[in-house]
Scaffold this active site. Structure first.
Site, mmCIF file in Angstrom:
data_model
loop_
_atom_site.group_PDB
_atom_site.id
_atom_site.type_symbol
_atom_site.label_atom_id
_atom_site.label_comp_id
_atom_site.label_asym_id
_atom_site.label_seq_id
_atom_site.Cartn_x
_atom_site.Cartn_y
_atom_site.Cartn_z
ATOM 1 C CG ASP A 198 10.817 -53.454 -79.331
ATOM 2 O OD1 ASP A 198 11.192 -53.574 -78.015
ATOM 3 O OD2 ASP A 198 9.889 -54.157 -79.814
ATOM 4 C CB VAL A 199 14.710 -51.520 -75.410
ATOM 5 C CG1 VAL A 199 15.190 -50.046 -75.378
ATOM 6 C CG2 VAL A 199 13.417 -51.627 -74.233
ATOM 7 C CG ASN A 257 12.869 -44.160 -68.551
ATOM 8 O OD1 ASN A 257 12.587 -43.743 -67.493
ATOM 9 N ND2 ASN A 257 12.376 -43.767 -69.801
ATOM 10 C CE1 TYR A 306 5.594 -50.589 -64.809
ATOM 11 C CE2 TYR A 306 5.556 -50.323 -62.424
ATOM 12 C CZ TYR A 306 5.891 -49.761 -63.564
ATOM 13 O OH TYR A 306 6.849 -48.558 -63.543
ATOM 14 C CE LYS A 333 9.502 -50.490 -63.733
ATOM 15 N NZ LYS A 333 10.689 -49.875 -64.477
#
Ligand code: BGC
Length: 285
Positions: free
Chosen positions: A83-84, A110, A183, A187
């Site tokens: 899990d990043v 990614n 989101y 970003k």
């Protein structure tokens, strides 16, 4: 209906790269590589000659498919579940990579998720998990990669750069997105994280860039293209009048990871069929 060129894209072949192998001898880690854009990028890097670590969180089957596709084209690969957003998982993943391949030359950060909600109905949990995976996850992975880049230094026969980091961003690093505030914030954060890292690290020959995909057919946005009605609506936002495929992104990642882009630092390469071109003005406004 699929046409011939679409079929070629879908076979995961990156024309030329399988012969030239511009990434031969390089070690790559791709997070979220068990499906969608991450999987296509991992396979493209493998076709270009890199050994690839396929990170996944829960989709073991998809990760195994990516490993097989890379081995089938003659490169090395293995899958690692992590899990990043968890520092201990990220450290264990890099350790496994160093044990297997000795170092890291290319990181493609990614992994990304969406948890959509009207702004006033968005829970803190929805906000937090998107920031944790999409932004903090990229920070944690990049930090481990940069430590190793600094330790190792440049190896001229491998690459002109000490290391390359490619952040998977989105057109939503610049396009505001109602109903997806978490989101878009993640970003937008990736954009200035990437640029600030590039500014700090370019003198050390570490290149940091982003890819900004537009609408690409992946599991994250199936609802936006899986019915003809939805796809027609989506195409109004895309001057190229086609929804992208994951294989549209692979060659962009190979180029950003290769020495062909050695003078490219701190930029976002948008691969979006023109989504950023204010398509509302297509007919003269
Ligand atoms: C999102 C997709 C969306 C696309 C264009 C991507 O970053 O993950 O769901 O279709 O941007 O809006």
């Amino acid at each position: 209906m699929m046409n011939a060129s679409h079929d070629q894209n879908s076979s995961n072949k990156v024309p030329g790269y399988s012969i030239i192998k511009p990434l031969k001898g390089q070690k790559a880690l791709v997070t979220g590589a068990s499906s969608g854009i991450g999987k296509a990028v991992a396979v493209a890097l493998g076709q270009a000659g890199a050994s690839v670590v396929i990170n996944y969180r829960s989709n073991e089957k998809g990760a195994a498919e990516a490993v097989k596709a890379i081995k089938d084209c003659g490169s090395e690969a293995f899958a690692f579940g992590a899990d990043v957003s968890q520092p201990a998982d990220v450290q264990a993943m890099f350790k496994a990579m160093f044990d297997a391949y000795g170092t890291v030359d290319i990181l493609v950060s990614n992994s990304g998720i969406q948890q959509d909600a009207a702004f006033d109905e968005m829970t803190l949990a929805q906000w937090q998990i998107v920031i944790d995976v999409n932004l903090t996850g990229q920070f944690l992975c990049a930090r481990e990669a940069v430590k190793e880049f600094k330790r190792r230094g440049v190896v001229p026969e491998v690459s002109r750069a000490v290391g390359k980091i490619i952040c998977m961003s989105s057109v939503h690093e610049v396009i505001p997105w109602a109903g997806h505030v978490n989101y878009a914030a993640s970003k937008g954060g990736v954009m200035l994280m990437m640029k600030s890292m590039a500014q700090e690290l370019a003198p050390l020959k570490i290149r940091v860039n982003s890819i900004g995909p537009g609408a690409i057919k992946t599991p994250i946005n199936t609802a936006a293209w899986s019915t003809p009605e939805a796809e027609q609506e989506l195409l109004k936002l895309i001057p190229a009048k086609r929804v992208g495929e994951p294989e549209d992104i692979g060659p962009a990642a190979v180029w950003l990871a290769s020495d062909e882009s050695d003078y490219v630092n701190g930029t976002t390469l948008f691969v979006d069929g023109g989504m950023l071109l204010y398509p509302g003005f297509e007919d003269g406004g």
